[in-house]
Scaffold this active site. Structure first.
Site, short mmCIF file in Angstrom:
data_model
loop_
_atom_site.label_atom_id
_atom_site.label_comp_id
_atom_site.label_asym_id
_atom_site.label_seq_id
_atom_site.Cartn_x
_atom_site.Cartn_y
_atom_site.Cartn_z
N HIS A 233 0.84 -1.20 0.00
CA HIS A 233 0.00 0.00 0.00
C HIS A 233 0.87 1.26 0.00
O HIS A 233 0.70 2.15 -0.85
CB HIS A 233 -0.91 -0.02 1.23
CG HIS A 233 -1.79 1.18 1.36
ND1 HIS A 233 -3.13 1.18 1.04
CD2 HIS A 233 -1.53 2.45 1.79
CE1 HIS A 233 -3.64 2.37 1.26
NE2 HIS A 233 -2.69 3.17 1.72
N GLU A 234 1.80 1.33 0.95
CA GLU A 234 2.64 2.53 1.04
C GLU A 234 3.54 2.66 -0.18
O GLU A 234 3.83 3.77 -0.63
CB GLU A 234 3.46 2.51 2.33
CG GLU A 234 2.63 2.49 3.61
CD GLU A 234 1.58 3.60 3.68
OE1 GLU A 234 1.78 4.66 3.05
OE2 GLU A 234 0.55 3.39 4.35
N HIS B 167 1.73 4.45 -2.91
CA HIS B 167 1.84 5.91 -2.76
C HIS B 167 3.20 6.39 -3.27
O HIS B 167 3.30 7.41 -3.97
CB HIS B 167 1.72 6.30 -1.28
CG HIS B 167 0.33 6.32 -0.75
ND1 HIS B 167 -0.70 7.02 -1.36
CD2 HIS B 167 -0.21 5.77 0.38
CE1 HIS B 167 -1.81 6.87 -0.64
NE2 HIS B 167 -1.54 6.12 0.41
N HIS C 108 3.41 6.57 -7.00
CA HIS C 108 2.66 7.73 -7.49
C HIS C 108 3.54 8.98 -7.40
O HIS C 108 3.52 9.85 -8.29
CB HIS C 108 1.40 7.90 -6.64
CG HIS C 108 0.32 8.69 -7.30
ND1 HIS C 108 -0.84 9.05 -6.65
CD2 HIS C 108 0.21 9.22 -8.55
CE1 HIS C 108 -1.61 9.73 -7.46
NE2 HIS C 108 -0.99 9.86 -8.62
#
Length: 682
Positions: free
Chosen positions: A470-471, A474, A477
């Site tokens: 998940h991290e 980020h 991105h």
């Protein structure tokens, strides 16, 4: 102190985290504030040209240096907090808050932006300009006289309050420890027991044997899910759910966040009225994808309605299993995690502890890097940089031999490090107006996994693996952007309720056999995860997904309603009770104080925005469905789909509205169907 002696004033490359000390903070920030104010005065002078590049060359360079130094201090306070660093941070916090508040409300600067010829700007600059104009309005640039002064005062006070809320939550968590005896720890896994034993010994408890359990999640969950002693579970549960509140145990009440919450809510409401809005929820949504608080509330209630039958079945299963198999006829709040873990073991014949040895941290990282390299046509390599703790690692991402971005990885839980997991930016991709050179992005990736025990590598639960992916989503991105304009590069300028799309998207790969078999290796034997165990995990994937969905809806609906209405909510606990009655199938005890450590909305950026997690889940599930649709017979993903996703979503960053990016990838607007299917609620 000269600039050469102060590491916070060295901008030649990456932050000098190994050299930054509390005594560096005040002189550096004072110097950088003075430089930023001077730059602000220059660009707001009548004869300064109203040109994007000129303003950027003078003001943005100065504010970026201030933001970089202050960001380094704030990061260290999150991952290596000490009383001295906290004092240094708090000493200059009011000045920093005041500067950003008055900069955002500077009428002359606002006028300079309004005077710019938008037709001369690139598309990315036009989007950044549009965001800037909106930001000035939301920052009070159109307020006059007493209203302007009051707005500024609110911002200063809010900075103090949110900082104090965060400190109280951290201190309340760190302050509690329970020393358990041999007769209390039956059922707790061996690695968790060894960590607890070592923690007790490290405290030098006069040589007495014992196991030190804390409210840090790796320690807390090992008790809640596995301890056979209901009394031990109750003790830690009550301490955990009353942290930072007026009903905390013993001296824990000194970290009470009750009045801080009330004042934050009152000030947010007052701010929204000053800006001409009905309430803070409406203000919060101005820069987001969602169009109104009612639209969000309707979305959440619709999701709750769809999930409720599944949640009710989840609860019925737990009750029946607890009564029939565990002899727990009247389950208490501290019993549910224990019952849930036992039911999962019985139903799917495996436990998290059985899975954990297959996920040593180095093997997981190698697997994560492999899927990222394959999907997005990049290479990840070890790199060198000054770090704040020996366990922190640094990496670089390249494409075609060219540096694309870099990141710090800080995976382990430790004292002085706030809980949870997060990605933060160190610097942003930017074609610098002062040097003309391209600045590549750098990110922080921070988690709170269990530390290594007995000389072995840290072992992750599958939930930990999902958190890491998940991290990293980020981070991708932020780092894979190809936008050269700082304010809309990477995650900058992305609507808050779309920013979770790339992170939640990456979670899906944690459930793919072709990914997992390359990222697992038993800590003792090196054997990959057995296919039979994977099949059990997959069968258990949506275990209690109905209840989990309602839990997230509860938080999200509470947050939105808390910030809605013509008056600030003083009795915020009563509202929580009402939301729980409407949404939850499992009620919490009256003494539970969830809001008092709800840092996302009281110390983070999620106020009237917590719904973003569920909103973005719709986007991410639909985006991942495109990969499912193009997978080949061997389970390999289409490079073309990965390339389209990278170019449409990751590389575009905030340079255009998130809906445009989504439609550029998917060819249509998002549908909720994929989310419900992925969570077993179709």
């Amino acid at each position: 102190m000269t600039s050469s002696a102060n590491p916070l004033l060295d901008f030649t490359d990456l932050p000098l985290f190994d050299r930054i000390r509390p005594e560096h903070v005040e002189p550096a920030i004072t110097t950088l504030l003075a430089q930023a104010r001077e730059a602000q005065a220059r660009v707001t002078a009548p004869d300064f040209p109203a040109q994007w590049r000129e303003v950027a060359r003078t003001l943005d360079v100065a504010t970026e240096q201030l933001g970089s130094a202050w960001g380094a201090v704030g990061h260290l306070k999150s991952v290596a907090d000490t009383p001295e660093l906290r004092a240094a941070y708090n000493a200059v916090l009011p000045q920093v808050s005041e500067f950003w508040t008055q900069l955002g409300a500077d009428e002359a600067l606002y006028a300079k932006y309004k005077a710019m010829d938008v037709a001369t700007l690139t598309p990315a600059q036009q989007q950044a300009h549009k965001n800037a104009i909106r930001g000035f309005v939301l920052s009070g640039a159109e307020l006059q006289g007493a209203a302007r002064e009051r707005y500024a005062a609110i911002q200063d006070r809010m900075a103090e309050l949110t900082q104090k809320f965060s400190e109280n939550a951290l201190d309340a968590t760190d302050a509690y420890a329970y020393l358990a005896g041999d007769d209390e720890v039956a059922g707790i896994p061996a690695d968790a027991l060894q960590a607890a034993r070592e923690a007790a010994q490290a405290d030098g408890k006069d040589g007495k044997a014992g196991y030190k359990f804390t409210l840090k999640l790796p320690s807390y969950l090992s008790v809640m899910q596995y301890a056979q002693s209901s009394a031990l579970r109750e003790k830690l549960y009550k301490a955990y759910v009353t942290r930072a509140s007026e009903v905390a145990e013993g001296e824990g009440t000194k970290f009470d966040n009750t009045e801080i919450i009330r004042e934050i809510l009152a000030l947010r409401h007052e701010e929204s009225v000053l800006l001409g809005y009905a309430d803070f929820a409406t203000v919060s949504l101005v820069p987001k994808m969602a169009e109104s608080p009612q639209q969000v509330v309707d979305f959440l209630r619709d999701l709750a309605r769809r999930a409720r039958p599944y949640a009710e079945q989840d609860l019925a299963d737990l009750r029946a299993f607890g009564a029939e198999q565990l002899g727990i006829g009247d389950p208490q709040p501290w019993d549910w995690p224990y019952i849930g873990e036992k039911l999962k073991e019985a139903r799917y014949s495996f436990s998290d502890q059985e899975v954990k040895p297959y996920f040593p941290e180095p093997k997981v990282l190698a697997g994560l890097f492999k899927i990222v390299e394959t999907l997005f046509e990049v290479a990840i390599r070890r790199d060198e940089a000054p770090v704040w703790h020996p366990t922190v690692e640094f990496y670089r991402i390249e494409r075609g031999g060219q540096l694309v971005g870099q990141f710090y990885l800080d995976p382990g839980a430790r004292k002085g490090k706030r809980g949870g997991a997060w990605m933060d930016d160190v610097r942003t991709r930017w074609l610098r107006p002062d040097t003309g050179r391209l600045q590549t992005p750098v990110a922080h990736l921070v988690c709170n996994f269990s530390e290594s025990v007995g000389g072995k590598p840290p072992l992750l639960t599958h939930d930990d693996v999902i958190t890491l992916f998940h991290e990293f989503g980020h981070g991708l991105h932020h780092m894979l952007t190809q936008v050269d304009e700082r304010d809309v590069s990477g995650i900058s300028g992305v609507e808050w309720d779309a920013v979770e799309l790339p992170s939640q998207f990456m979670e899906n790969f944690c459930w793919e056999w072709e990914v997992l078999r390359h990222m697992t290796g038993h800590v003792e034997t090196g054997e990959p995860l057995p296919r039979a165990l994977y099949d059990k995990m997959l069968a258990a994937k949506n275990f209690q997904s109905g209840m989990q969905t309602l839990r997230q809806v509860e938080f999200s609906l509470y947050d939105m309603l808390l910030h809605s209405g013509r008056e600030p909510r003083r009795d915020f606990m009563a509202l929580l009770g009402q939301v729980r009655q409407e949404v939850a199938v499992l009620q919490s005890p009256a003494y539970s104080r969830t809001p008092h450590t709800f840092s996302h909305i009281f110390a983070g950026g999620y106020a009237a925005g917590y719904y973003s997690y569920k909103w973005a889940e719709v986007l991410s599930a639909d985006a991942y469905a495109a990969f499912e649709e193009t997978v080949d017979a061997d389970g390999a993903h289409s490079p073309e789909t990965g390339r389209r996703y990278r170019q449409a979503i990751l590389e575009a960053g905030g340079s255009r509205p998130a809906m445009e990016s989504f439609k550029a990838f998917r060819g249509r607007e998002p549908s909720i169907d994929a989310l419900l299917r992925h969570q077993g609620m179709a």
